[in-house]
Scaffold this active site. Structure first.
Site, PDB file in Angstrom:
ATOM      1  N   HIS A 118      -3.313  -5.755  -0.882  1.00  0.00           N
ATOM      2  CA  HIS A 118      -2.689  -4.437  -1.065  1.00  0.00           C
ATOM      3  C   HIS A 118      -1.951  -4.406  -2.399  1.00  0.00           C
ATOM      4  O   HIS A 118      -0.785  -4.801  -2.491  1.00  0.00           O
ATOM      5  CB  HIS A 118      -1.722  -4.155   0.094  1.00  0.00           C
ATOM      6  CG  HIS A 118      -1.273  -2.729   0.184  1.00  0.00           C
ATOM      7  ND1 HIS A 118      -1.485  -1.937   1.298  1.00  0.00           N
ATOM      8  CD2 HIS A 118      -0.629  -1.931  -0.701  1.00  0.00           C
ATOM      9  CE1 HIS A 118      -0.977  -0.736   1.092  1.00  0.00           C
ATOM     10  NE2 HIS A 118      -0.441  -0.713  -0.120  1.00  0.00           N
ATOM     11  N   ASP A 124      -2.439   1.450 -10.387  1.00  0.00           N
ATOM     12  CA  ASP A 124      -1.532   2.260 -11.206  1.00  0.00           C
ATOM     13  C   ASP A 124      -0.071   1.876 -11.015  1.00  0.00           C
ATOM     14  O   ASP A 124       0.809   2.436 -11.684  1.00  0.00           O
ATOM     15  CB  ASP A 124      -1.731   3.757 -10.940  1.00  0.00           C
ATOM     16  CG  ASP A 124      -1.464   4.141  -9.502  1.00  0.00           C
ATOM     17  OD1 ASP A 124      -1.410   3.246  -8.632  1.00  0.00           O
ATOM     18  OD2 ASP A 124      -1.312   5.345  -9.219  1.00  0.00           O
ATOM     19  N   ASP A 146       2.068  -4.485  -3.323  1.00  0.00           N
ATOM     20  CA  ASP A 146       2.076  -3.027  -3.362  1.00  0.00           C
ATOM     21  C   ASP A 146       2.007  -2.523  -4.804  1.00  0.00           C
ATOM     22  O   ASP A 146       0.957  -2.076  -5.256  1.00  0.00           O
ATOM     23  CB  ASP A 146       3.293  -2.458  -2.634  1.00  0.00           C
ATOM     24  CG  ASP A 146       3.085  -1.015  -2.178  1.00  0.00           C
ATOM     25  OD1 ASP A 146       1.940  -0.532  -2.253  1.00  0.00           O
ATOM     26  OD2 ASP A 146       4.063  -0.389  -1.736  1.00  0.00           O
ATOM     27  N   GLU A 192       4.370   2.900   7.555  1.00  0.00           N
ATOM     28  CA  GLU A 192       5.339   2.712   6.467  1.00  0.00           C
ATOM     29  C   GLU A 192       6.335   3.861   6.492  1.00  0.00           C
ATOM     30  O   GLU A 192       7.512   3.670   6.795  1.00  0.00           O
ATOM     31  CB  GLU A 192       4.631   2.638   5.121  1.00  0.00           C
ATOM     32  CG  GLU A 192       5.604   2.444   3.946  1.00  0.00           C
ATOM     33  CD  GLU A 192       4.952   2.668   2.591  1.00  0.00           C
ATOM     34  OE1 GLU A 192       5.473   2.117   1.598  1.00  0.00           O
ATOM     35  OE2 GLU A 192       3.952   3.408   2.518  1.00  0.00           O
ATOM     36  N   GLY A 249      -0.800   7.966  -0.504  1.00  0.00           N
ATOM     37  CA  GLY A 249       0.025   9.150  -0.714  1.00  0.00           C
ATOM     38  C   GLY A 249       0.957   9.351   0.460  1.00  0.00           C
ATOM     39  O   GLY A 249       1.153   8.455   1.289  1.00  0.00           O
ATOM     40  N   HIS A 265      -3.224   3.364   4.987  1.00  0.00           N
ATOM     41  CA  HIS A 265      -1.765   3.316   4.938  1.00  0.00           C
ATOM     42  C   HIS A 265      -1.217   3.913   6.241  1.00  0.00           C
ATOM     43  O   HIS A 265      -1.458   5.094   6.546  1.00  0.00           O
ATOM     44  CB  HIS A 265      -1.241   4.146   3.762  1.00  0.00           C
ATOM     45  CG  HIS A 265      -1.246   3.429   2.447  1.00  0.00           C
ATOM     46  ND1 HIS A 265      -2.397   3.178   1.734  1.00  0.00           N
ATOM     47  CD2 HIS A 265      -0.219   2.933   1.698  1.00  0.00           C
ATOM     48  CE1 HIS A 265      -2.086   2.557   0.604  1.00  0.00           C
ATOM     49  NE2 HIS A 265      -0.774   2.387   0.560  1.00  0.00           N
ATOM     50  N   HIS A 305      -1.765  -1.685  -5.819  1.00  0.00           N
ATOM     51  CA  HIS A 305      -2.193  -0.443  -6.467  1.00  0.00           C
ATOM     52  C   HIS A 305      -2.327  -0.654  -7.974  1.00  0.00           C
ATOM     53  O   HIS A 305      -1.377  -1.087  -8.630  1.00  0.00           O
ATOM     54  CB  HIS A 305      -1.193   0.677  -6.192  1.00  0.00           C
ATOM     55  CG  HIS A 305      -1.179   1.129  -4.760  1.00  0.00           C
ATOM     56  ND1 HIS A 305      -1.985   2.132  -4.292  1.00  0.00           N
ATOM     57  CD2 HIS A 305      -0.449   0.693  -3.695  1.00  0.00           C
ATOM     58  CE1 HIS A 305      -1.767   2.323  -3.004  1.00  0.00           C
ATOM     59  NE2 HIS A 305      -0.840   1.454  -2.609  1.00  0.00           N
TER      60      HIS A 305
END
Length: 355
Positions: A17, A21, A296, A208, A178, A205, A19
């Site tokens: 996991h 970006d 993350d 969370e 998102g 996701h 990201h």
């Protein structure tokens, strides 16, 4: 015996996991922003990294998300996407990561004129370049892409089709990312139906920013892993007690060994966990859940895989605990069975376990 920093870095790691970006090098972000005339909070790399980390730790979600407006702004061209992906792989390999799934949302990288397929090809080219560069530096790593659809938008069916088309070359799975609360997986049922029909691996996701109902929804729609998943503890009566009683959702996740993609520091920053010391992942691990350790967003949260291992060691984790979580990640990777076995063997060897 407490592990030293160097010993932690040397341990083989599996990252499920992360990201794309959220993990740019600050120097790269500054350079690319200057090229397109995008204004950053500061052009000093150390100050920029510190600003993002402070925002992430502020408890203010708006401040936390500010970083992504900056990172995605510079990820709108083929060259920039290749560079970001290449550097991500190189950096992870240097940190001891031997397998990584880099996730990103293609729909967030088309404002510069690229189409979705061109975005996928640019990232894949960067991943391949990063693997080669890491090998030249003596670091072996395997890396792959995982495509996100934005759960508050309406392009999930299109992104699912994109993942399926590219599965044989580069895409190992699909995710929705998102805002979780108010945007359940069920909103994207057609996309998940298509993915199931194609036998495409899915992680979602869940658990969370929303609770057990979100986790249940994700599992219903075919999630083989749970992105974060930490709030599954809300389905356990007497959690952290002597005789916890598992609800239906928690029992399913435990019995099926659904990997929980826990991200210790990020989970604290987003209030999914109260602190590293009191993170639910400790008790979930003790109950037998398939807990894994992840970053993350490396830049945004100011973390690395070795750093996350380190904070867990400070919270009482042993080398054996880290091994267990790493093996859980290996067996949860979106790879063929035989290749997961090979990965597990590398991990055991790297942890000093004789086969």
């Amino acid at each position: 015996m407490t592990l030293t920093h160097d010993e932690i870095v040397a341990l083989p790691k599996v990252l499920l996991h992360d990201h794309l970006d959220g993990g740019l090098r600050p120097e790269t972000l500054i350079e690319l922003a200057a090229e397109i005339g995008h204004e950053l909070p500061t052009t000093n790399p150390e100050e920029l990294a510190r600003t993002f980390a402070e925002n992430a730790n502020s408890g203010d979600l708006v401040r936390y998300l500010e970083a992504f407006a900056h990172t995605t702004a510079v990820m709108q061209s083929e060259a920039n996407l290749r560079r970001v992906a290449r550097e991500a792989v190189v950096d992870l390999a240097a940190d001891g990561v031997i397998y990584a799934e880099l996730r990103y949302a293609p729909e967030q990288h088309v404002s510069g004129g690229l189409d979705l397929q061109e975005v996928v090809e640019a990232v894949q080219a960067g991943i391949e370049e990063g693997i080669a560069e890491a090998a030249e530096a003596g670091h072996g790593i395997r890396a792959a892409a995982l495509l996100d659809a934005m759960r508050h938008l309406d392009r999930s069916a299109e992104i699912a089709a994109l993942a399926i088309v590219n599965r044989d070359r580069c895409c190992v799975g699909f995710d929705i990312a998102g805002p979780e609360l108010g945007f359940p997986a069920s909103n994207h049922a057609p996309a998940f139906a298509a993915l199931r029909a194609a036998h495409m691996p899915v992680t979602i996701h869940a658990g969370e920013a929303d609770g057990v109902d979100s986790v249940s929804d994700a599992l219903f729609h075919g999630a083989r892993r749970l992105g974060h998943g930490v709030r599954i503890h809300e389905d356990i009566d007497g959690f952290d007690g002597d005789e916890p009683v598992l609800g239906v959702v928690a029992r399913h996740a435990l019995d099926q060994q659904i990997p929980l993609e826990c991200c210790p520091t990020s989970n604290v920053q987003t209030a999914a966990a109260p602190s590293i010391e009191d993170h639910p992942m400790h008790a979930l691990r003790d109950l037998g859940f398939a807990v894994t350790v992840n970053t993350d967003n490396r830049l945004v949260s100011g973390v690395s895989m070795s750093g996350e291992f380190g904070v867990l060691v400070e919270a009482g984790w042993t080398k054996e605990d880290l091994l267990e979580a790493t093996l859980a990640a290996a067996w949860g990777a979106f790879l063929p069975y035989e290749e997961r076995g090979d990965l597990a063997e590398l991990i055991l060897e790297g942890f000093g376990i004789e086969l």
